[in-house]
Design a protein around this motif. Structure first.
Motif, PDB file in Angstrom:
ATOM      1  N   GLU A   1      31.104  18.908  40.871  1.00 27.42           N
ATOM      2  CA  GLU A   1      29.911  18.951  39.742  1.00 27.42           C
ATOM      3  C   GLU A   1      28.936  19.532  40.450  1.00 27.42           C
ATOM      4  OE1 GLU A   1      28.322  15.120  38.128  1.00 27.42           O
ATOM      5  OE2 GLU A   1      28.535  14.394  40.528  1.00 27.42           O
ATOM      6  N   SER A   2      28.298  19.949  41.821  1.00 33.29           N
ATOM      7  CA  SER A   2      26.579  20.821  41.959  1.00 33.29           C
ATOM      8  C   SER A   2      27.668  22.194  41.885  1.00 33.29           C
ATOM      9  CB  SER A   2      26.925  20.666  43.434  1.00 33.29           C
ATOM     10  OG  SER A   2      27.669  20.252  44.342  1.00 33.29           O
ATOM     11  N   ARG A   3      28.571  22.404  41.968  1.00 33.05           N
ATOM     12  CA  ARG A   3      28.970  23.750  41.576  1.00 33.05           C
ATOM     13  C   ARG A   3      28.580  24.743  40.890  1.00 33.05           C
ATOM     14  NH1 ARG A   3      33.997  24.913  44.182  1.00 33.05           N
ATOM     15  NH2 ARG A   3      34.073  26.235  44.374  1.00 33.05           N
ATOM     16  N   ASP A   4      28.569  26.154  40.691  1.00 34.19           N
ATOM     17  CA  ASP A   4      27.699  26.970  39.359  1.00 34.19           C
ATOM     18  C   ASP A   4      28.131  26.866  38.319  1.00 34.19           C
ATOM     19  OD1 ASP A   4      25.280  27.239  41.664  1.00 34.19           O
ATOM     20  OD2 ASP A   4      26.180  29.163  41.776  1.00 34.19           O
ATOM     21  N   PHE A   5      29.736  26.892  38.654  1.00 32.31           N
ATOM     22  CA  PHE A   5      30.415  27.376  36.740  1.00 32.31           C
ATOM     23  C   PHE A   5      31.195  25.773  36.457  1.00 32.31           C
ATOM     24  CE2 PHE A   5      34.387  25.364  40.906  1.00 32.31           C
ATOM     25  CZ  PHE A   5      34.348  24.261  39.803  1.00 32.31           C
ATOM     26  N   ILE A   6      29.779  24.501  36.940  1.00 27.68           N
ATOM     27  CA  ILE A   6      30.199  23.559  36.157  1.00 27.68           C
ATOM     28  C   ILE A   6      28.467  23.476  35.665  1.00 27.68           C
ATOM     29  CG2 ILE A   6      29.852  20.834  36.658  1.00 27.68           C
ATOM     30  CD1 ILE A   6      33.177  21.419  36.965  1.00 27.68           C
TER      31      ILE A   6
ATOM     32  N   THR B   1      31.193  31.109  43.541  1.00 27.33           N
ATOM     33  CA  THR B   1      31.201  29.711  42.640  1.00 27.33           C
ATOM     34  C   THR B   1      30.872  29.661  41.118  1.00 27.33           C
ATOM     35  OG1 THR B   1      29.049  29.193  43.361  1.00 27.33           O
ATOM     36  CG2 THR B   1      30.762  28.588  44.727  1.00 27.33           C
ATOM     37  N   SER B   2      30.236  30.900  40.766  1.00 26.24           N
ATOM     38  CA  SER B   2      29.906  30.742  39.314  1.00 26.24           C
ATOM     39  C   SER B   2      31.497  30.467  38.409  1.00 26.24           C
ATOM     40  CB  SER B   2      29.053  32.141  38.973  1.00 26.24           C
ATOM     41  OG  SER B   2      27.871  31.704  40.195  1.00 26.24           O
ATOM     42  N   PHE B   3      32.593  31.077  39.056  1.00 23.84           N
ATOM     43  CA  PHE B   3      33.328  30.507  38.139  1.00 23.84           C
ATOM     44  C   PHE B   3      34.334  30.055  38.425  1.00 23.84           C
ATOM     45  CE2 PHE B   3      32.480  34.768  37.107  1.00 23.84           C
ATOM     46  CZ  PHE B   3      32.252  34.769  35.711  1.00 23.84           C
ATOM     47  N   ASN B   4      35.344  28.872  37.610  1.00 27.96           N
ATOM     48  CA  ASN B   4      36.473  28.167  37.851  1.00 27.96           C
ATOM     49  C   ASN B   4      37.233  28.726  38.590  1.00 27.96           C
ATOM     50  OD1 ASN B   4      38.853  25.810  38.266  1.00 27.96           O
ATOM     51  ND2 ASN B   4      37.814  25.004  35.797  1.00 27.96           N
ATOM     52  N   PRO B   5      37.761  29.016  40.097  1.00 26.58           N
ATOM     53  CA  PRO B   5      38.757  29.301  40.679  1.00 26.58           C
ATOM     54  C   PRO B   5      41.109  28.635  39.910  1.00 26.58           C
ATOM     55  CG  PRO B   5      38.302  27.427  41.934  1.00 26.58           C
ATOM     56  CD  PRO B   5      37.090  27.687  40.809  1.00 26.58           C
ATOM     57  N   THR B   6      40.832  27.956  39.285  1.00 29.58           N
ATOM     58  CA  THR B   6      41.885  27.231  38.847  1.00 29.58           C
ATOM     59  C   THR B   6      41.936  28.065  37.616  1.00 29.58           C
ATOM     60  OG1 THR B   6      40.510  25.560  38.067  1.00 29.58           O
ATOM     61  CG2 THR B   6      41.677  25.033  40.076  1.00 29.58           C
ATOM     62  N   ARG B   7      41.100  28.921  36.643  1.00 25.91           N
ATOM     63  CA  ARG B   7      41.205  29.040  35.710  1.00 25.91           C
ATOM     64  C   ARG B   7      41.292  30.853  35.770  1.00 25.91           C
ATOM     65  NH1 ARG B   7      38.115  26.551  31.189  1.00 25.91           N
ATOM     66  NH2 ARG B   7      39.861  27.470  29.984  1.00 25.91           N
ATOM     67  N   ARG B   8      41.422  31.098  33.988  1.00 29.08           N
ATOM     68  CA  ARG B   8      41.409  32.821  34.406  1.00 29.08           C
ATOM     69  C   ARG B   8      40.895  33.364  34.337  1.00 29.08           C
ATOM     70  NH1 ARG B   8      47.500  34.722  35.071  1.00 29.08           N
ATOM     71  NH2 ARG B   8      48.897  33.175  34.602  1.00 29.08           N
ATOM     72  N   MET B   9      39.480  34.763  33.922  1.00 27.83           N
ATOM     73  CA  MET B   9      38.268  34.440  33.868  1.00 27.83           C
ATOM     74  C   MET B   9      38.773  35.099  31.944  1.00 27.83           C
ATOM     75  SD  MET B   9      36.859  35.788  36.571  1.00 27.83           S
ATOM     76  CE  MET B   9      35.937  36.370  35.634  1.00 27.83           C
ATOM     77  N   GLY B  10      39.220  35.468  31.132  1.00 31.01           N
ATOM     78  CA  GLY B  10      39.389  35.400  29.744  1.00 31.01           C
ATOM     79  C   GLY B  10      39.156  33.799  29.136  1.00 31.01           C
ATOM     80  N   GLY B  11      39.931  33.467  29.749  1.00 28.51           N
ATOM     81  CA  GLY B  11      39.885  31.773  29.124  1.00 28.51           C
ATOM     82  C   GLY B  11      38.348  31.484  29.517  1.00 28.51           C
ATOM     83  N   GLN B  12      37.764  31.446  30.817  1.00 30.04           N
ATOM     84  CA  GLN B  12      36.733  31.008  31.086  1.00 30.04           C
ATOM     85  C   GLN B  12      35.428  31.407  30.060  1.00 30.04           C
ATOM     86  OE1 GLN B  12      35.037  29.767  35.177  1.00 30.04           O
ATOM     87  NE2 GLN B  12      37.183  30.952  35.769  1.00 30.04           N
ATOM     88  N   LEU B  13      35.788  32.389  29.992  1.00 31.52           N
ATOM     89  CA  LEU B  13      34.753  33.197  28.834  1.00 31.52           C
ATOM     90  C   LEU B  13      34.688  33.167  27.233  1.00 31.52           C
ATOM     91  CD1 LEU B  13      34.280  35.219  30.968  1.00 31.52           C
ATOM     92  CD2 LEU B  13      33.858  37.059  29.582  1.00 31.52           C
TER      93      LEU B  13
END
Length: 639
Positions: free
Chosen positions: A164-169, A403-415
């Protein structure tokens, strides 16, 4: 992911453990089909017989074959153990994620309950719950499940705290995504591997515990039978036929060993570890005098005011009393304006940005006499409207792009998540907008890149994609927290040029946090210099080099080498160390390092007062000539 799981089978331990576990599971499926009739066949003429060619493990008190009964009991034993494990996992997930979903205060109560439960041995908890839920298979499943929940909850709690301390959260929170959605989409996928590993090992423990309860007569009851029940029945004839107890005992041992070894091999293959009160804060009373007329003037200047912050304080509990790493910060940012924030590490720059973004969680506390974004008071309680505002009007670019992105999800889905959550776009439309935003931040082949994972992007591409995520809405303010720290100089220039182009094209306000005074001076219109949690100087960027008035600002500028620096002379440095936020001295916090410090500086803290058009400074000796200390303790005169 599949490659990592395949690595489990590349070791002798992994191959043996997998084969043994598969054999146990296959036996649980086929044994009742093949041998149920043989296991239930009664032979009163062959009661309590010893091992023989017809009965390899002998017979029980009704002449039934013990080996067949042991094989048939595999299904019920494994089913009950897996059911208990599932209960432990579900209950543990609920307990471990309660603090994340409900907030810190309810989470503390759950954490205290977990700590108390973990202090007791698991078998003691199982016996307690067995008495509560009653004798029988159902009661035993619930007893073992709830007895294993505290340990699994502690593990989940620890893993969630690390994620929860990661940037993507933080980015998801800024985007206004709800806690439950963040938990399901971002947190759980990133802690799934250690949870699966420990659940596998927990299944072995549940199998042994269930056999123990049935052996004590608290589990499976006649006429049903599992391995523990067979042990209970066979112990009475152990002196006549030891195999009557040894056969089910060996089955328990082999199955438990299979689950445990499989879990251990998976843990080694994946590199996953296996694991078996804060006082209330006193009211904050602002003690610093701020430039009230200047702030009021900026607030009333018109509709172009994007961010208005006054008397911002961030407080954390400490062993010796409250710690205030941000103390009375006041500033305003207009539409299209770029404001730089500079200062040494620990000066409160990033924490100020987090407070503005509503990312300071408990036990931290944010206080301000004004904290407005586009005229909306951010001090109000969290609401859907506030999340909508933060998710669409504020973009946060974090320091570490990895650390700004969730490593388990594709970039397009995160945006696309921002567009789907706030703009109500359907999946395909949101993904199309994500591709468009990737293209707008100068990422080549955006359609292909949108299908890739963060680790497939370079550092500069990830940073540009982070900016693109902020542009999924229509941001009025971009807060960039040292966005070029982990990048080489060429990519740094590209990122800064991109931010500048976005600001000029759409009139977006920019708050740029950096250690690099030179970068801030070139990119920004105005610079805020922070020291020990407060602003010590607010001046136009063009005035940094020759018109800075605070000794600390001039020392920062002098410490940066340029093309005119004499290479034969040591570089200028700032003597001493930054102030510890837990031990801020009275008076001016910079006094211990300042060559101009007087007795008044050590007693009375100067207020931030006007020193010219668009210029404020907090210093009793503003503008006086100073000496900047250099590395060999010689002195160089600074104009």
């Amino acid at each position: 992911m599949i490659r990592r799981w395949r690595s489990v089978l590349r070791t002798p331990l992994g191959i043996a453990a997998t084969a043994l576990t598969v054999a146990v599971l296959v036996l649980a499926v086929v044994a009742p089909i093949l041998w149920t009739d043989d296991a239930n066949a009664v032979d009163t003429g062959n009661i309590l017989a010893g091992p023989s060619g017809d009965h390899w493990a002998g017979t029980d008190n009704l002449g039934r074959d013990i080996l067949f009964r042991t094989l048939v009991a595999t299904r019920l034993s494994v089913e009950l153990a897996l059911a208990a494990t599932a209960i432990a996992v579900v209950a543990g997930l609920v307990l471990g994620t309660a603090g994340f979903v409900l907030g810190r205060r309810p989470g503390r109560l759950v954490s205290a309950a977990i700590n108390i439960a973990v202090a007791f041995p698991g078998i003691l908890l199982a016996l307690f719950f067995a008495v509560v839920f009653g004798v029988g298979a159902t009661g035993a499943v619930l007893a073992i499940g709830f007895a294993g929940a505290p340990a699994f909850g502690r593990l989940t709690q620890t893993l969630v705290a690390g994620i929860e301390s990661r940037d993507f959260i933080s980015a998801a929170r800024i985007a206004g995504v709800g806690r439950l959605r963040i938990l399901v989409r971002h947190v759980l996928p990133n802690i799934s591997e250690p949870l699966v590993v420990n659940a596998t090992i927990g299944a072995g423990g549940a199998l042994l515990s269930f056999a123990g309860l049935s052996f004590l007569g608290l589990g499976v009851q006649q006429p049903r039978y599992d391995w523990g029940r067979l042990l209970f029945d066979g112990i009475s004839s152990i002196y006549v036929n030891p195999a009557s107890a040894l056969a089910p005992g060996a089955a328990v041992l082999i199955a438990g060993l299979a689950f445990n070894l499989f879990g251990e091999s998976v843990a080694k293959g994946l590199g996953v570890g296996v694991v078996g009160g804060i006082p209330a804060l006193p009211p904050v009373v602002p003690t610093l005098v701020t430039d009230e007329p200047l702030i009021e003037e900026s607030h009333q200047a018109g509709t172009d005011l994007v961010l208005d912050v006054r008397d911002l304080e961030v407080t954390f509990p400490g062993a010796r009393g409250p710690i205030r790493p941000v103390r009375g910060v006041s500033f305003a940012v207009r539409r299209g304006e770029a404001v730089g924030v500079v200062g040494e590490s620990g000066s409160g720059k990033s924490l100020t940005a987090l407070a503005v973004s509503r990312l300071v969680g408990e036990p931290g506390r944010v206080d301000a006499s004004r904290l407005d974004l586009l005229g909306t008071d951010l001090r109000a309680r969290d609401s859907r409207a506030q999340r909508q505002l933060l998710g669409t009007s504020l973009a946060m670019v974090f320091q570490d792009p990895m650390t700004s992105f969730n490593p388990t999800r594709r970039m397009g889905g995160q945006l696309a998540e921002v567009a789907r959550h706030h703009q109500g776009l359907e999946r395909r439309s949101a993904l199309a907008r994500a591709v468009d935003r990737l293209r707008s931040v100068r990422i080549s082949e955006p359609e292909r890149r949108a299908r890739q994972y963060p680790h497939e992007f370079s550092g500069g591409m990830r940073q540009r994609a982070m900016i693109g995520m902020g542009l999924m809405g229509n941001p009025a303010l971009i807060i960039a927290d040292e966005p070029t720290t982990a990048l080489d100089v060429t990519v740094q220039l590209q990122v800064l040029d991109l931010l500048q182009a976005i600001r000029e094209a759409d009139g977006v306000a920019l708050v740029l946090i950096s250690h690099d005074v030179t970068v801030v001076g070139e990119v920004c219109d105005r610079v805020l210099v922070m020291y020990a949690g407060r602003i010590v100087e607010d001046l136009p960027a063009a005035a940094l080099s020759g018109e800075a008035l605070h000794p600390y600002t001039r020392a920062l500028v002098a410490a940066v080498p340029d093309m005119d620096t004499d290479l034969d002379q040591p570089l200028a440095v700032i003597p001493g160390r930054p102030v510890d936020p837990a031990d801020v001295p009275p008076g001016c916090a910079y006094a211990a390092r300042c060559p101009l410090a007087s007795e008044r500086c050590r007693v009375e803290d100067p207020a931030l007062v006007p020193a010219g058009p668009g210029h404020r400074v907090a210093c009793w000796h503003a503008g006086e000539p100073i000496d900047i200390e250099i590395a060999d303790r010689e002195e160089v005169r600074v104009p």
